[in-house]
Design an enzyme around this catalytic site. Structure first.
Site, PDB file in Angstrom:
ATOM      1  N   HIS A 128     -34.532  50.053  38.259  1.00  0.00           N
ATOM      2  CA  HIS A 128     -35.115  51.390  38.336  1.00  0.00           C
ATOM      3  C   HIS A 128     -36.640  51.326  38.247  1.00  0.00           C
ATOM      4  O   HIS A 128     -37.347  52.100  38.905  1.00  0.00           O
ATOM      5  CB  HIS A 128     -34.551  52.271  37.221  1.00  0.00           C
ATOM      6  CG  HIS A 128     -33.071  52.477  37.308  1.00  0.00           C
ATOM      7  ND1 HIS A 128     -32.481  53.181  38.327  1.00  0.00           N
ATOM      8  CD2 HIS A 128     -32.065  52.056  36.505  1.00  0.00           C
ATOM      9  CE1 HIS A 128     -31.171  53.199  38.152  1.00  0.00           C
ATOM     10  NE2 HIS A 128     -30.899  52.519  37.047  1.00  0.00           N
ATOM     11  N   ASN A 402     -54.958  53.334  19.147  1.00  0.00           N
ATOM     12  CA  ASN A 402     -53.818  52.549  19.610  1.00  0.00           C
ATOM     13  C   ASN A 402     -53.998  52.115  21.059  1.00  0.00           C
ATOM     14  O   ASN A 402     -53.616  51.005  21.444  1.00  0.00           O
ATOM     15  CB  ASN A 402     -52.537  53.358  19.459  1.00  0.00           C
ATOM     16  CG  ASN A 402     -51.305  52.546  19.809  1.00  0.00           C
ATOM     17  OD1 ASN A 402     -50.968  51.583  19.137  1.00  0.00           O
ATOM     18  ND2 ASN A 402     -50.627  52.932  20.874  1.00  0.00           N
ATOM     19  N   ARG A 405     -56.242  49.099  21.144  1.00  0.00           N
ATOM     20  CA  ARG A 405     -55.605  47.883  20.646  1.00  0.00           C
ATOM     21  C   ARG A 405     -54.621  47.296  21.644  1.00  0.00           C
ATOM     22  O   ARG A 405     -54.365  46.090  21.612  1.00  0.00           O
ATOM     23  CB  ARG A 405     -54.866  48.173  19.326  1.00  0.00           C
ATOM     24  CG  ARG A 405     -55.776  48.490  18.167  1.00  0.00           C
ATOM     25  CD  ARG A 405     -54.995  48.457  16.856  1.00  0.00           C
ATOM     26  NE  ARG A 405     -53.904  49.407  16.843  1.00  0.00           N
ATOM     27  CZ  ARG A 405     -54.005  50.644  16.384  1.00  0.00           C
ATOM     28  NH1 ARG A 405     -55.155  51.082  15.934  1.00  0.00           N
ATOM     29  NH2 ARG A 405     -52.968  51.455  16.383  1.00  0.00           N
ATOM     30  N   ASN A 408     -56.135  45.718  26.116  1.00  0.00           N
ATOM     31  CA  ASN A 408     -56.549  44.350  26.410  1.00  0.00           C
ATOM     32  C   ASN A 408     -56.301  43.512  25.156  1.00  0.00           C
ATOM     33  O   ASN A 408     -57.157  43.410  24.280  1.00  0.00           O
ATOM     34  CB  ASN A 408     -58.021  44.322  26.810  1.00  0.00           C
ATOM     35  CG  ASN A 408     -58.456  42.973  27.362  1.00  0.00           C
ATOM     36  OD1 ASN A 408     -57.782  41.963  27.155  1.00  0.00           O
ATOM     37  ND2 ASN A 408     -59.575  42.954  28.055  1.00  0.00           N
ATOM     38  N   HIS A 412     -58.687  41.890  22.124  1.00  0.00           N
ATOM     39  CA  HIS A 412     -58.334  42.395  20.793  1.00  0.00           C
ATOM     40  C   HIS A 412     -58.064  41.246  19.826  1.00  0.00           C
ATOM     41  O   HIS A 412     -58.456  41.299  18.652  1.00  0.00           O
ATOM     42  CB  HIS A 412     -57.110  43.296  20.881  1.00  0.00           C
ATOM     43  CG  HIS A 412     -56.513  43.617  19.549  1.00  0.00           C
ATOM     44  ND1 HIS A 412     -55.474  42.878  19.018  1.00  0.00           N
ATOM     45  CD2 HIS A 412     -56.821  44.551  18.627  1.00  0.00           C
ATOM     46  CE1 HIS A 412     -55.162  43.359  17.828  1.00  0.00           C
ATOM     47  NE2 HIS A 412     -55.951  44.374  17.566  1.00  0.00           N
ATOM     48  N   TYR A 420     -62.955  41.303  12.556  1.00  0.00           N
ATOM     49  CA  TYR A 420     -62.251  42.045  11.515  1.00  0.00           C
ATOM     50  C   TYR A 420     -61.927  41.158  10.316  1.00  0.00           C
ATOM     51  O   TYR A 420     -62.286  41.470   9.173  1.00  0.00           O
ATOM     52  CB  TYR A 420     -60.982  42.653  12.099  1.00  0.00           C
ATOM     53  CG  TYR A 420     -60.176  43.471  11.122  1.00  0.00           C
ATOM     54  CD1 TYR A 420     -60.629  44.714  10.687  1.00  0.00           C
ATOM     55  CD2 TYR A 420     -58.964  43.004  10.628  1.00  0.00           C
ATOM     56  CE1 TYR A 420     -59.894  45.464   9.784  1.00  0.00           C
ATOM     57  CE2 TYR A 420     -58.224  43.741   9.739  1.00  0.00           C
ATOM     58  CZ  TYR A 420     -58.693  44.972   9.320  1.00  0.00           C
ATOM     59  OH  TYR A 420     -57.962  45.713   8.431  1.00  0.00           O
ATOM     60  N   SER A 443     -67.350  45.986  20.046  1.00  0.00           N
ATOM     61  CA  SER A 443     -66.694  46.275  21.322  1.00  0.00           C
ATOM     62  C   SER A 443     -67.487  47.286  22.138  1.00  0.00           C
ATOM     63  O   SER A 443     -67.640  47.131  23.365  1.00  0.00           O
ATOM     64  CB  SER A 443     -65.278  46.795  21.074  1.00  0.00           C
ATOM     65  OG  SER A 443     -64.609  47.069  22.275  1.00  0.00           O
ATOM     66  N   HIS A 447     -69.179  46.379  25.784  1.00  0.00           N
ATOM     67  CA  HIS A 447     -68.764  47.145  26.966  1.00  0.00           C
ATOM     68  C   HIS A 447     -69.951  47.880  27.593  1.00  0.00           C
ATOM     69  O   HIS A 447     -70.075  47.932  28.833  1.00  0.00           O
ATOM     70  CB  HIS A 447     -67.665  48.143  26.592  1.00  0.00           C
ATOM     71  CG  HIS A 447     -66.299  47.536  26.523  1.00  0.00           C
ATOM     72  ND1 HIS A 447     -65.845  46.858  25.421  1.00  0.00           N
ATOM     73  CD2 HIS A 447     -65.285  47.502  27.430  1.00  0.00           C
ATOM     74  CE1 HIS A 447     -64.609  46.442  25.649  1.00  0.00           C
ATOM     75  NE2 HIS A 447     -64.247  46.822  26.850  1.00  0.00           N
TER      76      HIS A 447
END
Length: 483
Positions: A128, A402, A405, A408, A412, A420, A443, A447
């Site tokens: 499907h 979300n 995260r 990519n 991340h 982090y 980030s 970018h």
């Protein structure tokens, strides 16, 4: 006619039922017959608001429970993979406090690479979903054919122009020549600097080696930072050629940092008495080409290379590039061609945004499919790289955080490991909000730099989207398989 005595008995029976009903159903009894209706009228909006509030609470609880369950299962999978015994050893017992430890955040989490397919490849196995994919391709073909038919009717000829494609990839050989010293610097300098630091020698000679290694790394950073910018500005490279340089610049810098960050601590511990084997040059060379930004000496590998799969992905990537040029040439260029000559007005701004919305969505989908799926899977297949989770189901995201995260996962993972977690380590395991804000700041800046490098002007949309909107969204930063 019914006798009058029977009518009186029936009315008394109905009255008795109405008096007994509140006691049986737990509803208050009112003397006035209109009071219950009025009470329902007043309670209606409050009940509706309370229902909506409980639905929102239910959704939040389900999302939190799903996230915690996913984390527990991923942690259990990682422990099972790392604790897999050799054939001559029994299976170890599960420690009783393993589940308790999974609930405690750890500063030493490391990404575990396992053999797995990309999400779209798994979905393509469902009939499907393949139907939806074929319908999407058919829709694109109908759009192209209808546009060409309209041009043929209006102009009397087919308007198959590739001027935009030729312009965008102009001076591509110069960009590739510029890439060669960038790659050679990344190939030689970090590995040689690591060898200088790991070589057993006297304290004075080791100190000189450390200084020489830092000088080599400073020169390597200068080459990657200055050379592509100088070539792009000096020779006025077009957008696609600039994309090649800036993506390789950022990729090589991130890979260099990952290699040193993963190996240098072990090298320093080895000089303190803990033995560690230096990584091989072949593993570092493989890392420079494989589609990940996290260095490991070994990765899970597939048994063979499916060259038909490689050709299919490269062909799909090329088709996405051609279709993107077609969309830009037909839907965007006519709108923005004369915009700089017209006086600025709110009406013109709103109309330009509305005209660019649909092409922008198409471009987003094409970039995702061409690069994050086709391009990375093609290189992963050629290198037999087993872990193909380059993205997650970002189309099911319910928040910006979300979405960032899951869009990519390759980038991340790097941000989670080296921004982090290292930020948490520097802060002593506290101030997780500050560490997360640092991730969104890095980030957003990178970018914005990429867009400024490619387009040639500064327009801080990415800073707003990543730092302001994304940084304010609550949620966990870590996703994927970690240990």
């Amino acid at each position: 006619m019914e006798p009058r005595a029977a009518q009186l008995r029936r009315r008394e029976g109905l009255g008795g039922e109405q008096e007994d009903r509140p006691s049986r159903e737990g509803e208050p009894h009112f003397g006035n017959a209109e009071c219950p209706g009025n009470n329902e009228t007043h309670r209606g909006p409050d009940l509706l608001q309370w229902t909506r509030h409980m639905q929102a609470v239910k959704t939040q609880l389900l999302e939190q429970a799903q996230g915690q369950l996913t984390e527990l299962l991923d942690q259990a999978m990682c422990e099972a993979i790392q604790a897999y015994p050799p054939q001559d050893r029994p299976v170890p017992s599960i420690p009783p406090d393993s589940l308790r430890k999974t609930r405690e955040p750890s500063l030493g989490k490391r990404k575990v690479f396992i053999n797995r397919k990309s999400l779209l490849d798994e979905l393509m196995e469902v009939q499907h979903f393949r139907t939806i994919y074929h319908m999407f391709i058919a829709g694109l073909c109908v759009f192209i054919i209808s546009t060409l038919a309209i041009d043929f009717i209006d102009e009397g000829r087919l308007m198959l122009e590739f001027d935009l494609l030729i312009f965008s990839f102009g001076q591509l050989p110069l960009a590739l020549v510029t890439w060669v010293p960038m790659f050679l610097s990344t190939l030689l300098v970090p590995y040689q600097a690591l060898r200088l630091w790991a070589r057993p020698q006297s304290r004075v000679a080791w100190t000189l080696g450390v200084g020489l290694g830092f000088m080599l790394l400073a020169g390597h950073t200068a080459v990657l930072s200055i050379l592509p910018v100088h070539v792009a500005v000096e020779y006025q490279l077009p957008p696609a050629s600039r994309c090649v340089l800036v993506f390789e610049q950022v990729r090589l810098l991130m890979k260099s940092y990952s290699f040193l960050r993963e190996i240098v601590p072990g090298t320093l511990r080895a000089r303190g008495g803990e033995g560690i084997r230096a990584p091989s040059f072949s593993s570092y060379l493989y890392f420079l080409f494989c589609p990940t930004l996290i260095y490991r000496e070994t990765y899970p590998r597939t048994p063979n290379v499916r060259w038909n799969y490689v050709a299919k992905n490269f062909a799909q990537a090329l088709g996405c590039v051609l279709y993107a040029c077609f969309i830009l040439g037909r839907l965007c260029v006519p709108v923005f061609a004369n915009m700089s000559r017209e006086p600025f007005s709110t009406r013109a701004l709103v109309l330009s945004i509305m005209h660019a919305t649909l092409p922008g969505i198409f471009m987003l989908l094409l970039i995702f499919f061409a690069f994050l799926h086709c391009w990375l899977n093609a290189f992963a297949e050629m290198l037999r790289f087993g872990d193909r989770m380059f993205y997650r189901d970002w189309w099911n995201s319910t928040s910006f955080s979300n979405y960032y995260r899951t869009w990519n996962v390759v980038v991340h993972d790097w941000l989670y490991s080296y921004v982090y977690q290292d930020g948490l380590w520097l802060l002593g395991g506290r101030a997780r909000g500050a560490a997360m804000l640092g991730v969104f700041l890095v980030s957003a800046v990178v970018h914005e730099y990429i867009f400024c490098f490619v387009l040639g002007f500064f327009y801080p949309v990415m800073l707003l989207l990543f730092l302001v909107i994304g940084g304010r969204q609550p949620g966990r930063l870590d996703t994927g398989i970690w240990s």
